[in-house]
Design a protein around this motif. Structure first.
Motif, PDB file in Angstrom:
ATOM      1  N   PHE A 100       0.831  -1.195   0.000  1.00  0.00           N
ATOM      2  CA  PHE A 100       0.000   0.000   0.000  1.00  0.00           C
ATOM      3  C   PHE A 100       0.865   1.243   0.000  1.00  0.00           C
ATOM      4  N   ILE A 101       0.268   2.341  -0.453  1.00  0.00           N
ATOM      5  CA  ILE A 101       0.854   3.660  -0.307  1.00  0.00           C
ATOM      6  C   ILE A 101      -0.138   4.484   0.510  1.00  0.00           C
ATOM      7  N   LEU A 102       0.330   5.123   1.564  1.00  0.00           N
ATOM      8  CA  LEU A 102      -0.417   6.135   2.301  1.00  0.00           C
ATOM      9  C   LEU A 102       0.292   7.438   1.988  1.00  0.00           C
ATOM     10  N   TRP A 103      -0.400   8.404   1.382  1.00  0.00           N
ATOM     11  CA  TRP A 103       0.245   9.575   0.795  1.00  0.00           C
ATOM     12  C   TRP A 103      -0.448  10.846   1.269  1.00  0.00           C
ATOM     13  N   SER A 104       0.327  11.788   1.795  1.00  0.00           N
ATOM     14  CA  SER A 104      -0.231  13.085   2.213  1.00  0.00           C
ATOM     15  C   SER A 104       0.489  14.194   1.460  1.00  0.00           C
ATOM     16  N   LYS A 105       0.107  15.427   1.750  1.00  0.00           N
ATOM     17  CA  LYS A 105       0.775  16.562   1.102  1.00  0.00           C
ATOM     18  C   LYS A 105       2.220  16.715   1.558  1.00  0.00           C
ATOM     19  N   LYS A 106       2.549  16.108   2.689  1.00  0.00           N
ATOM     20  CA  LYS A 106       3.883  16.279   3.259  1.00  0.00           C
ATOM     21  C   LYS A 106       4.779  15.045   3.096  1.00  0.00           C
ATOM     22  N   VAL A 107       4.235  13.862   3.307  1.00  0.00           N
ATOM     23  CA  VAL A 107       5.046  12.652   3.374  1.00  0.00           C
ATOM     24  C   VAL A 107       4.222  11.456   2.880  1.00  0.00           C
ATOM     25  N   GLY A 108       4.897  10.360   2.619  1.00  0.00           N
ATOM     26  CA  GLY A 108       4.213   9.135   2.226  1.00  0.00           C
ATOM     27  C   GLY A 108       4.759   7.956   3.010  1.00  0.00           C
ATOM     28  N   MET A 124       1.837 -20.545   7.950  1.00  0.00           N
ATOM     29  CA  MET A 124       1.949 -19.290   7.233  1.00  0.00           C
ATOM     30  C   MET A 124       1.510 -18.163   8.161  1.00  0.00           C
ATOM     31  N   VAL A 125       2.389 -17.203   8.403  1.00  0.00           N
ATOM     32  CA  VAL A 125       2.102 -16.108   9.319  1.00  0.00           C
ATOM     33  C   VAL A 125       2.324 -14.777   8.587  1.00  0.00           C
ATOM     34  N   PRO A 126       1.279 -13.917   8.544  1.00  0.00           N
ATOM     35  CA  PRO A 126       1.454 -12.631   7.883  1.00  0.00           C
ATOM     36  C   PRO A 126       2.226 -11.644   8.759  1.00  0.00           C
ATOM     37  N   SER A 127       3.058 -10.841   8.129  1.00  0.00           N
ATOM     38  CA  SER A 127       3.778  -9.772   8.812  1.00  0.00           C
ATOM     39  C   SER A 127       3.613  -8.488   8.011  1.00  0.00           C
ATOM     40  N   VAL A 128       3.484  -7.377   8.716  1.00  0.00           N
ATOM     41  CA  VAL A 128       3.310  -6.089   8.060  1.00  0.00           C
ATOM     42  C   VAL A 128       4.470  -5.190   8.461  1.00  0.00           C
ATOM     43  N   PHE A 129       5.026  -4.494   7.498  1.00  0.00           N
ATOM     44  CA  PHE A 129       6.031  -3.491   7.824  1.00  0.00           C
ATOM     45  C   PHE A 129       5.671  -2.195   7.116  1.00  0.00           C
ATOM     46  N   MET A 130       6.195  -1.109   7.627  1.00  0.00           N
ATOM     47  CA  MET A 130       5.898   0.212   7.092  1.00  0.00           C
ATOM     48  C   MET A 130       7.187   1.013   7.022  1.00  0.00           C
ATOM     49  N   ARG A 131       7.339   1.796   5.964  1.00  0.00           N
ATOM     50  CA  ARG A 131       8.502   2.672   5.874  1.00  0.00           C
ATOM     51  C   ARG A 131       8.071   4.025   5.326  1.00  0.00           C
ATOM     52  N   LYS A 132       8.773   5.044   5.762  1.00  0.00           N
ATOM     53  CA  LYS A 132       8.479   6.416   5.377  1.00  0.00           C
ATOM     54  C   LYS A 132       9.109   6.717   4.016  1.00  0.00           C
ATOM     55  N   ILE A 133       8.349   7.425   3.171  1.00  0.00           N
ATOM     56  CA  ILE A 133       8.813   7.823   1.842  1.00  0.00           C
ATOM     57  C   ILE A 133       8.847   9.344   1.800  1.00  0.00           C
ATOM     58  N   VAL A 134      10.000   9.926   1.580  1.00  0.00           N
ATOM     59  CA  VAL A 134      10.107  11.387   1.526  1.00  0.00           C
ATOM     60  C   VAL A 134      10.248  11.904   0.093  1.00  0.00           C
ATOM     61  N   SER A 135      10.298  11.028  -0.863  1.00  0.00           N
ATOM     62  CA  SER A 135      10.409  11.398  -2.272  1.00  0.00           C
ATOM     63  C   SER A 135       9.139  12.119  -2.734  1.00  0.00           C
ATOM     64  N   ASP A 136       9.212  12.791  -3.877  1.00  0.00           N
ATOM     65  CA  ASP A 136       8.043  13.466  -4.433  1.00  0.00           C
ATOM     66  C   ASP A 136       7.122  12.521  -5.201  1.00  0.00           C
ATOM     67  N   HIS A 137       7.517  11.266  -5.323  1.00  0.00           N
ATOM     68  CA  HIS A 137       6.672  10.264  -5.979  1.00  0.00           C
ATOM     69  C   HIS A 137       7.046   8.879  -5.461  1.00  0.00           C
ATOM     70  N   PHE A 138       6.126   7.938  -5.665  1.00  0.00           N
ATOM     71  CA  PHE A 138       6.405   6.557  -5.273  1.00  0.00           C
ATOM     72  C   PHE A 138       5.513   5.645  -6.095  1.00  0.00           C
ATOM     73  N   VAL A 139       6.044   4.490  -6.479  1.00  0.00           N
ATOM     74  CA  VAL A 139       5.318   3.548  -7.326  1.00  0.00           C
ATOM     75  C   VAL A 139       5.411   2.155  -6.720  1.00  0.00           C
ATOM     76  N   ILE A 140       4.284   1.433  -6.710  1.00  0.00           N
ATOM     77  CA  ILE A 140       4.272   0.030  -6.281  1.00  0.00           C
ATOM     78  C   ILE A 140       3.530  -0.794  -7.329  1.00  0.00           C
ATOM     79  N   GLY A 141       3.733  -2.091  -7.278  1.00  0.00           N
ATOM     80  CA  GLY A 141       2.984  -3.003  -8.137  1.00  0.00           C
ATOM     81  C   GLY A 141       3.815  -3.632  -9.220  1.00  0.00           C
ATOM     82  N   SER A 142       3.131  -4.437 -10.013  1.00  0.00           N
ATOM     83  CA  SER A 142       3.827  -5.237 -11.019  1.00  0.00           C
ATOM     84  C   SER A 142       4.466  -4.407 -12.117  1.00  0.00           C
TER      85      SER A 142
END
Length: 191
Positions: A100-108, A124-142
């Protein structure tokens, strides 16, 4: 076969994606929402297991996870941890992965769910991690590599390109290069 691109450029904040869902290589549906506006100051986009998008929205709206979303455009480490734990609980027995991307006017933020084997029974155990994106753009997916390349080329050679056109062109190119429908049924949302 999803690509999501978020852009913060020229005073605008936007996110875009395709709206298709697949079963194998066959299109199941068009018009599927993969990008959302949340609480007037956040944009959210997801790829991977389609149901994860809905689970993430439930976590974000969960009142037991205390986050004051009003006028907030950055998350504390504690809030990031609460969101990750909340999503892990909701998808406790999942064997699917997503991002996922969570994106605001300041940070992502990029939030990813991955599944690993754990314990003697190798469950099978799910794990979630999160990292801060300070770039002006970000792309995820295939199609993220193609969309990222397209973004950099367009911004360099067409610096006055409007953000909506930029996102559209990146998603169309990703779809063409993947021989998929990433470029069909595009959804673009602006803050």
């Amino acid at each position: 076969m999803t690509t999501v691109i978020a852009v913060r450029r020229n005073g605008e904040t936007m996110i875009g994606s395709d709206g298709t869902a697949f079963s194998g290589s066959r299109i199941c549906t068009l018009g599927l929402e993969k990008v959302y506006k949340f609480k007037d100051n956040w944009l959210i986009g997801g790829c991977g297991w389609t149901m994860l998008n809905f689970e993430l929205l439930k976590v974000l709206e969960d009142e037991s996870i205390i986050i004051d979303w009003s006028n907030k455009d950055e998350l504390t480490i504690k809030e990031q941890t609460l969101l990750c734990e909340g999503l892990e609980k909701r998808v406790k027995h999942s064997d699917e992965e997503g991002s996922f991307i969570l994106w605001s006017k300041k940070v992502g933020y990029q939030m990813s769910l991955w599944v690993g084997k754990e314990g003697e029974k190798r469950e099978m155990v799910p794990s979630v991690f999160m990292r801060k994106i300070v770039s002006d753009h970000f792309v995820i997916g295939s199609g993220s590599i193609v969309a990222e390349t397209c973004y950099r080329i367009l911004v360099k050679h067409k610096p006055k390109i409007k953000n909506e056109e930029l996102i559209r062109e990146c998603l169309l190119m990703a779809g063409e290069m993947e021989s998929s429908t990433t470029g069909l049924d595009l959804q673009i949302i602006k803050l």
